[in-house]
Design a protein around this motif. Structure first.
Motif, PDB file in Angstrom:
ATOM      1  N   TYR A  81      54.373   9.635  94.842  1.00  0.00           N
ATOM      2  CA  TYR A  81      53.176   8.805  94.785  1.00  0.00           C
ATOM      3  C   TYR A  81      53.255   7.910  93.544  1.00  0.00           C
ATOM      4  CZ  TYR A  81      50.977  11.644  98.439  1.00  0.00           C
ATOM      5  OH  TYR A  81      50.669  12.281  99.631  1.00  0.00           O
ATOM      6  N   PRO A  82      53.294   6.584  93.719  1.00  0.00           N
ATOM      7  CA  PRO A  82      53.500   5.682  92.575  1.00  0.00           C
ATOM      8  C   PRO A  82      52.288   5.531  91.669  1.00  0.00           C
ATOM      9  CG  PRO A  82      53.179   4.421  94.569  1.00  0.00           C
ATOM     10  CD  PRO A  82      53.231   5.856  94.985  1.00  0.00           C
ATOM     11  N   PHE A  83      51.099   5.746  92.204  1.00  0.00           N
ATOM     12  CA  PHE A  83      49.879   5.694  91.397  1.00  0.00           C
ATOM     13  C   PHE A  83      48.831   6.582  92.043  1.00  0.00           C
ATOM     14  CE2 PHE A  83      50.347   1.767  93.885  1.00  0.00           C
ATOM     15  CZ  PHE A  83      49.340   1.933  94.819  1.00  0.00           C
ATOM     16  N   GLU A  84      47.702   6.756  91.370  1.00  0.00           N
ATOM     17  CA  GLU A  84      46.667   7.660  91.873  1.00  0.00           C
ATOM     18  C   GLU A  84      46.139   7.166  93.215  1.00  0.00           C
ATOM     19  OE1 GLU A  84      42.304   8.512  90.363  1.00  0.00           O
ATOM     20  OE2 GLU A  84      43.779   9.559  89.090  1.00  0.00           O
ATOM     21  N   THR A  85      46.192   8.052  94.200  1.00  0.00           N
ATOM     22  CA  THR A  85      45.800   7.675  95.555  1.00  0.00           C
ATOM     23  C   THR A  85      45.474   8.934  96.350  1.00  0.00           C
ATOM     24  OG1 THR A  85      46.559   6.597  97.593  1.00  0.00           O
ATOM     25  CG2 THR A  85      48.208   7.719  96.290  1.00  0.00           C
ATOM     26  N   PRO A  86      44.700   8.846  97.415  1.00  0.00           N
ATOM     27  CA  PRO A  86      44.522  10.000  98.300  1.00  0.00           C
ATOM     28  C   PRO A  86      45.846  10.315  99.002  1.00  0.00           C
ATOM     29  CG  PRO A  86      42.797   8.360  98.660  1.00  0.00           C
ATOM     30  CD  PRO A  86      43.846   7.712  97.805  1.00  0.00           C
ATOM     31  N   GLY A  87      45.980  11.534  99.490  1.00  0.00           N
ATOM     32  CA  GLY A  87      47.197  11.890 100.209  1.00  0.00           C
ATOM     33  C   GLY A  87      47.184  13.335 100.660  1.00  0.00           C
ATOM     34  N   GLY A  88      48.032  13.641 101.632  1.00  0.00           N
ATOM     35  CA  GLY A  88      48.047  14.980 102.202  1.00  0.00           C
ATOM     36  C   GLY A  88      49.363  15.711 102.069  1.00  0.00           C
ATOM     37  N   TRP A  89      50.292  15.205 101.255  1.00  0.00           N
ATOM     38  CA  TRP A  89      51.571  15.882 101.107  1.00  0.00           C
ATOM     39  C   TRP A  89      51.449  17.063 100.146  1.00  0.00           C
ATOM     40  CZ3 TRP A  89      56.565  12.496 101.384  1.00  0.00           C
ATOM     41  CH2 TRP A  89      56.494  11.673 102.515  1.00  0.00           C
ATOM     42  N   GLN A  90      52.360  18.016 100.288  1.00  0.00           N
ATOM     43  CA  GLN A  90      52.408  19.180  99.407  1.00  0.00           C
ATOM     44  C   GLN A  90      53.049  18.774  98.082  1.00  0.00           C
ATOM     45  OE1 GLN A  90      51.039  21.947 100.394  1.00  0.00           O
ATOM     46  NE2 GLN A  90      50.996  21.838 102.626  1.00  0.00           N
ATOM     47  N   LEU A  91      52.326  18.944  96.975  1.00  0.00           N
ATOM     48  CA  LEU A  91      52.795  18.472  95.674  1.00  0.00           C
ATOM     49  C   LEU A  91      53.552  19.572  94.942  1.00  0.00           C
ATOM     50  CD1 LEU A  91      49.569  16.568  94.541  1.00  0.00           C
ATOM     51  CD2 LEU A  91      51.457  15.777  95.994  1.00  0.00           C
ATOM     52  N   ILE A  92      54.833  19.307  94.649  1.00  0.00           N
ATOM     53  CA  ILE A  92      55.663  20.340  94.033  1.00  0.00           C
ATOM     54  C   ILE A  92      56.102  19.973  92.619  1.00  0.00           C
ATOM     55  CG2 ILE A  92      56.484  21.154  96.280  1.00  0.00           C
ATOM     56  CD1 ILE A  92      59.135  19.701  95.689  1.00  0.00           C
ATOM     57  N   GLY A  93      55.820  18.759  92.167  1.00  0.00           N
ATOM     58  CA  GLY A  93      56.226  18.343  90.819  1.00  0.00           C
ATOM     59  C   GLY A  93      55.661  16.975  90.502  1.00  0.00           C
ATOM     60  N   ARG A  94      56.028  16.469  89.304  1.00  0.00           N
ATOM     61  CA  ARG A  94      55.539  15.136  88.910  1.00  0.00           C
ATOM     62  C   ARG A  94      56.542  14.486  87.967  1.00  0.00           C
ATOM     63  NH1 ARG A  94      50.632  13.947  85.583  1.00  0.00           N
ATOM     64  NH2 ARG A  94      50.149  16.164  85.783  1.00  0.00           N
ATOM     65  N   THR A  95      56.709  13.178  88.116  1.00  0.00           N
ATOM     66  CA  THR A  95      57.587  12.407  87.235  1.00  0.00           C
ATOM     67  C   THR A  95      56.757  11.513  86.324  1.00  0.00           C
ATOM     68  OG1 THR A  95      59.392  10.781  87.132  1.00  0.00           O
ATOM     69  CG2 THR A  95      57.851  10.573  88.967  1.00  0.00           C
ATOM     70  N   PRO A  96      57.206  11.300  85.088  1.00  0.00           N
ATOM     71  CA  PRO A  96      56.500  10.388  84.189  1.00  0.00           C
ATOM     72  C   PRO A  96      56.887   8.920  84.406  1.00  0.00           C
ATOM     73  CG  PRO A  96      58.312  11.401  83.019  1.00  0.00           C
ATOM     74  CD  PRO A  96      58.285  12.031  84.397  1.00  0.00           C
ATOM     75  N   LEU A  97      57.880   8.676  85.258  1.00  0.00           N
ATOM     76  CA  LEU A  97      58.326   7.301  85.488  1.00  0.00           C
ATOM     77  C   LEU A  97      57.291   6.510  86.279  1.00  0.00           C
ATOM     78  CD1 LEU A  97      62.132   7.583  86.366  1.00  0.00           C
ATOM     79  CD2 LEU A  97      61.028   7.340  84.139  1.00  0.00           C
ATOM     80  N   ARG A  98      57.195   5.218  85.983  1.00  0.00           N
ATOM     81  CA  ARG A  98      56.341   4.321  86.747  1.00  0.00           C
ATOM     82  C   ARG A  98      57.161   3.762  87.908  1.00  0.00           C
ATOM     83  NH1 ARG A  98      54.964  -0.362  83.387  1.00  0.00           N
ATOM     84  NH2 ARG A  98      53.578  -0.935  85.104  1.00  0.00           N
ATOM     85  N   LEU A  99      56.746   4.050  89.130  1.00  0.00           N
ATOM     86  CA  LEU A  99      57.489   3.566  90.286  1.00  0.00           C
ATOM     87  C   LEU A  99      57.055   2.175  90.721  1.00  0.00           C
ATOM     88  CD1 LEU A  99      58.323   6.595  90.408  1.00  0.00           C
ATOM     89  CD2 LEU A  99      58.434   6.288  92.878  1.00  0.00           C
ATOM     90  N   PHE A 100      55.814   1.807  90.375  1.00  0.00           N
ATOM     91  CA  PHE A 100      55.346   0.466  90.723  1.00  0.00           C
ATOM     92  C   PHE A 100      54.908  -0.231  89.455  1.00  0.00           C
ATOM     93  CE2 PHE A 100      52.063  -2.568  92.217  1.00  0.00           C
ATOM     94  CZ  PHE A 100      52.885  -3.353  93.018  1.00  0.00           C
TER      95      PHE A 100
END
Length: 261
Positions: free
Chosen positions: A204-223
């Motif tokens: 997920y590139p920024f804060e947004t609704p979603g239904g995927w199973q979250l297993i981790g997080r990256t500090p990189l900015r994707l967008f």
């Protein structure tokens, strides 16, 4: 070398879709990337944007510019017959068909090595960064460490960017990680969250609704809207997830923040 199989159809009144295959595969990804490069080298005045997906390429165009430019060319050549009945889509379709009928697929080389560079994405899988990691592990009856090991063992090709700007749909995930989406989606997911949805993984590139199973997080900015291109990842790139600690996560996050100042 072979002729290109394809079909075209309209998407609303200002876009055309080119379908190049049916299944999500490395072969179709390779074909999409080849045709994208070909179309970009034959860009038409009035085209706005090209969007590549799993098996399709969509071209968005300015209907007024296409119609005015094409009608002028028709009248100049004296080919007035039937002009009044033609829509901007008709002119775009003729142009695209001429291009694709003349195109020959380069299938002489191995698909491996044709994808883009491998981009390492640092991910923290610790508690608080992957709120669904334990649940995914329970679903597969393995440990959380095993899930992380499977997830970081593969190199993932980027098949598509969507549903949000910069969101990469990644292929090639270990089948043992396939997990159903959440029955009730979250209304807010932190930027950089790495998730599993069915047989795919993504970020997920920024804060947004979603239904995927979250297993981790990256500090990189994707967008990054202030950079060209704004998406860190492009279709055809390859992703390798690298495990980092929470301390490393915060250090990289602070580095990104100071870089933006």
């Amino acid at each position: 070398m072979t002729k290109l199989p394809y079909e075209c159809y309209p998407l609303g009144d200002s876009a055309i879709v080119i379908r190049l295959g049916e299944d999500i595969s490395a072969a179709n990804l390779h074909k999409v990337r080849q045709v994208v490069n070909y179309l970009e080298n034959n860009w038409k005045d009035g085209f706005i944007e090209l969007v590549a997906a799993f098996t399709t390429i969509t071209i968005y165009y300015d209907a007024f510019r296409i119609y005015n430019y094409s009608s002028g060319a028709v009248l100049k050549s004296g080919q007035m017959l039937g002009h009044a009945d033609r829509l901007p889509y008709d002119y775009v379709l003729i142009y695209i068909e001429q291009l694709l009928d003349a195109y020959v697929v380069d299938d002489s080389e191995e698909l491996t090595g044709k994808l883009g560079a491998i981009i390492e994405i640092p991910v923290c899988y610790e508690e608080g960064f992957g709120p669904d990691l334990a649940e995914v592990a329970d679903y597969h009856r393995v440990s959380s460490d095993e899930i992380v090991s499977w997830h970081t063992a593969r190199v993932y090709p980027v098949y598509m960017i969507g549903f949000a700007p910069g969101f990469p749909y990644l292929g090639g995930m270990d089948e043992r990680l396939a997990t159903p989406r959440k029955s009730v989606p979250r209304t807010q997911i932190p930027a950089g969250s790495v998730g599993i949805g069915g047989a795919q993984t993504g970020i997920y590139p920024f804060e947004t609704p979603g239904g995927w199973q979250l297993i981790g997080r990256t500090p990189l900015r994707l967008f990054r809207p202030d950079i060209v291109p704004p998406s860190l990842l492009q279709v055809g790139d390859q992703v390798r997830f690298v495990t980092i600690t929470s301390e490393q996560f915060h250090a990289l996050e602070e580095g990104n923040a100071s870089h933006e100042l």
